[in-house]
Design a protein around this motif. Structure first.
Motif, PDB file in Angstrom:
ATOM      1  N   LEU A  68     -19.888 -57.195 -42.438  1.00 43.96           N
ATOM      2  CA  LEU A  68     -20.569 -57.684 -43.628  1.00 43.96           C
ATOM      3  C   LEU A  68     -20.336 -56.742 -44.804  1.00 43.96           C
ATOM      4  CD1 LEU A  68     -23.997 -58.574 -41.962  1.00 43.96           C
ATOM      5  CD2 LEU A  68     -22.368 -60.238 -42.884  1.00 43.96           C
ATOM      6  N   ASP A  69     -20.288 -57.314 -46.007  1.00 42.33           N
ATOM      7  CA  ASP A  69     -20.309 -56.499 -47.211  1.00 42.33           C
ATOM      8  C   ASP A  69     -21.753 -56.099 -47.514  1.00 42.33           C
ATOM      9  OD1 ASP A  69     -17.547 -56.646 -47.632  1.00 42.33           O
ATOM     10  OD2 ASP A  69     -17.747 -58.577 -48.680  1.00 42.33           O
ATOM     11  N   GLU A  70     -21.906 -55.095 -48.361  1.00 47.72           N
ATOM     12  CA  GLU A  70     -23.237 -54.563 -48.649  1.00 47.72           C
ATOM     13  C   GLU A  70     -24.173 -55.619 -49.209  1.00 47.72           C
ATOM     14  OE1 GLU A  70     -25.133 -51.006 -51.403  1.00 47.72           O
ATOM     15  OE2 GLU A  70     -23.102 -50.769 -50.614  1.00 47.72           O
TER      16      GLU A  70
ATOM     17  N   VAL B 231     -28.258 -61.476 -44.075  1.00 44.21           N
ATOM     18  CA  VAL B 231     -28.274 -61.910 -42.680  1.00 44.21           C
ATOM     19  C   VAL B 231     -29.291 -63.035 -42.549  1.00 44.21           C
ATOM     20  CG1 VAL B 231     -28.715 -61.225 -40.301  1.00 44.21           C
ATOM     21  CG2 VAL B 231     -27.627 -59.615 -41.863  1.00 44.21           C
ATOM     22  N   THR B 232     -28.869 -64.125 -41.947  1.00 48.21           N
ATOM     23  CA  THR B 232     -29.775 -65.257 -41.770  1.00 48.21           C
ATOM     24  C   THR B 232     -30.179 -65.361 -40.306  1.00 48.21           C
ATOM     25  OG1 THR B 232     -27.925 -66.778 -41.429  1.00 48.21           O
ATOM     26  CG2 THR B 232     -28.744 -66.527 -43.679  1.00 48.21           C
ATOM     27  N   GLY B 233     -31.372 -65.906 -40.079  1.00 45.57           N
ATOM     28  CA  GLY B 233     -31.874 -66.069 -38.722  1.00 45.57           C
ATOM     29  C   GLY B 233     -33.388 -66.018 -38.728  1.00 45.57           C
TER      30      GLY B 233
ATOM     31  N   LEU C 137     -27.822 -61.959 -31.421  1.00 43.80           N
ATOM     32  CA  LEU C 137     -27.377 -60.884 -32.298  1.00 43.80           C
ATOM     33  C   LEU C 137     -28.525 -60.500 -33.219  1.00 43.80           C
ATOM     34  CD1 LEU C 137     -25.032 -59.069 -33.282  1.00 43.80           C
ATOM     35  CD2 LEU C 137     -24.453 -60.879 -34.920  1.00 43.80           C
ATOM     36  N   LEU C 138     -28.901 -59.227 -33.169  1.00 42.33           N
ATOM     37  CA  LEU C 138     -29.975 -58.720 -34.021  1.00 42.33           C
ATOM     38  C   LEU C 138     -29.402 -57.751 -35.038  1.00 42.33           C
ATOM     39  CD1 LEU C 138     -31.345 -59.074 -30.942  1.00 42.33           C
ATOM     40  CD2 LEU C 138     -33.366 -58.474 -32.301  1.00 42.33           C
ATOM     41  N   GLN C 139     -29.734 -57.999 -36.298  1.00 41.47           N
ATOM     42  CA  GLN C 139     -29.284 -57.179 -37.420  1.00 41.47           C
ATOM     43  C   GLN C 139     -30.362 -57.191 -38.488  1.00 41.47           C
ATOM     44  OE1 GLN C 139     -25.961 -59.872 -38.112  1.00 41.47           O
ATOM     45  NE2 GLN C 139     -24.505 -58.232 -37.656  1.00 41.47           N
TER      46      GLN C 139
ATOM     47  N   SER D  30     -19.876 -61.619 -38.476  1.00 37.48           N
ATOM     48  CA  SER D  30     -19.658 -60.266 -38.977  1.00 37.48           C
ATOM     49  C   SER D  30     -20.790 -59.332 -38.570  1.00 37.48           C
ATOM     50  CB  SER D  30     -19.531 -60.283 -40.496  1.00 37.48           C
ATOM     51  OG  SER D  30     -18.398 -61.035 -40.894  1.00 37.48           O
ATOM     52  N   LEU D  31     -20.424 -58.072 -38.345  1.00 37.78           N
ATOM     53  CA  LEU D  31     -21.377 -57.036 -37.970  1.00 37.78           C
ATOM     54  C   LEU D  31     -21.810 -56.237 -39.193  1.00 37.78           C
ATOM     55  CD1 LEU D  31     -19.599 -55.652 -34.764  1.00 37.78           C
ATOM     56  CD2 LEU D  31     -21.455 -57.328 -34.871  1.00 37.78           C
ATOM     57  N   VAL D  32     -22.984 -55.650 -39.099  1.00 42.51           N
ATOM     58  CA  VAL D  32     -23.425 -54.675 -40.096  1.00 42.51           C
ATOM     59  C   VAL D  32     -22.644 -53.388 -39.838  1.00 42.51           C
ATOM     60  CG1 VAL D  32     -25.383 -53.261 -40.854  1.00 42.51           C
ATOM     61  CG2 VAL D  32     -25.730 -55.672 -40.272  1.00 42.51           C
TER      62      VAL D  32
END
Length: 314
Positions: free
Chosen positions: A175-177, A181-183, A262-264, A290-292
């Protein structure tokens, strides 16, 4: 009055070219071509706190025999001085390390893992062959929870065995800055590996935008520095597990894909996992999620519904 033609030229500083580390997504001014190193880290209570988990870009937690878990820690962006305690190989850990083209470090092996290592399936250094030379025994712990190896000795072993430590792995998507994140809002998640000593809890810290990790109620920290091991991405994947012998060894299906969480940033997404060129990646609607940028821990479980618990925040 100074004429326009006599003005001093204004120097404009050029922005440095930045690169991302392929497994952490952190930015760096120098492109890293270091090969990934995968180390089997002991997770028995007698082996805690461990050395070197702090620097790992990716950590897999997977069941071995008897309801215990072990860690496969993958390093690329930074290396600790010492790794350990180092524990023995299993075939599925080898396959996971192979997905990063990692140099694989372990001490011991199952029959299935030994067969893979003997035929050179993956570049490896094993404590069975190098106990007391490349691997050392710590005097503050008892065997089999006291085998350690230094980064210096990994480099020495690689040179002696003709293994290259160059060749960065393929990058995850990050991910970009400014990306959101949705969820659903979930602050705490627990994973019950059926043995109390291996009960995992992650708690989100909104001030730090990272997760605290606990094993059996104890904060996960680094033995050498006392620093807490914090996590940016928690990736829980459901894989079929089958007991294959009287010792309780397992076969784990790493290829079929399936349910995942996935938790972010305090947010949980119900997604899927997929094996892409040997790498376990999060996917949604067929596309990689995408990951953090930061540290990623991947918990492999036989059954998400039975073993994983979380409550949506109100």
């Amino acid at each position: 009055m100074e004429s326009e033609g006599n003005k001093e030229p204004v120097e404009v500083e050029e922005e440095p070219v930045l690169y991302q580390y392929p497994l952490s997504g952190k930015w760096t001014e120098e492109q890293s071509n270091h090969r990934a190193i995968g180390v089997m880290i002991n997770n028995h209570p007698a082996a805690r706190p461990q050395s070197g988990l702090l620097e790992a870009d990716v950590v897999y937690e997977v069941l071995a025999e008897g309801g215990i878990t072990r860690f496969l820690a993958i390093y690329q962006s930074e290396m600790p001085e010492t790794f350990g305690p180092v524990r023995s190989a299993r075939d599925y850990y080898i396959e996971l390390a192979k997905g990063f083209d990692a140099l694989y470090i372990a001490h011991g092996y199952s029959p299935q893992a030994k067969a893979m290592l003997d035929r050179g399936y993956i570049d490896s250094i094993n404590g069975i062959q190098y106990d007391g030379t490349l691997f050392t025994r710590a005097n503050f712990r008892v065997a089999p929870h006291n085998s350690y190896i230094s980064y210096e000795n990994i480099v020495k072993g690689a040179e002696n065995l003709g293994y290259s430590l160059e060749g960065a792995p393929e990058s995850y998507s990050f991910l970009d800055e400014e990306d959101e994140v949705t969820g659903i809002d979930v602050q705490t998640i627990t994973i019950d590996y059926s043995v109390d000593s291996f009960f995992v809890r992650y708690e989100y810290d909104s001030a730090l935008e990272k997760y605290h990790r606990y094993s059996a109620g104890q904060l996960t920290t680094d033995y050498d520095t006392g620093e807490e091991v914090m996590v940016d991405n928690i990736f829980v994947v459901e894989m079929e597990h089958t007991i294959i012998d009287d010792e309780g060894r397992r076969a784990i299906d790493l290829t079929s894909g399936g349910k995942a969480l996935l938790l972010q940033k305090g947010t949980l997404q119900q997604i899927e996992w997929k094996n892409i060129d040997g790498r376990i990646v999060p996917v949604s609607s067929g596309s990689e999620v995408s990951l953090v940028p930061g540290k990623t821990w991947i918990n492999v479980v036989p059954d998400i519904e039975q073993m994983v618990d979380y409550v949506e925040s109100e």
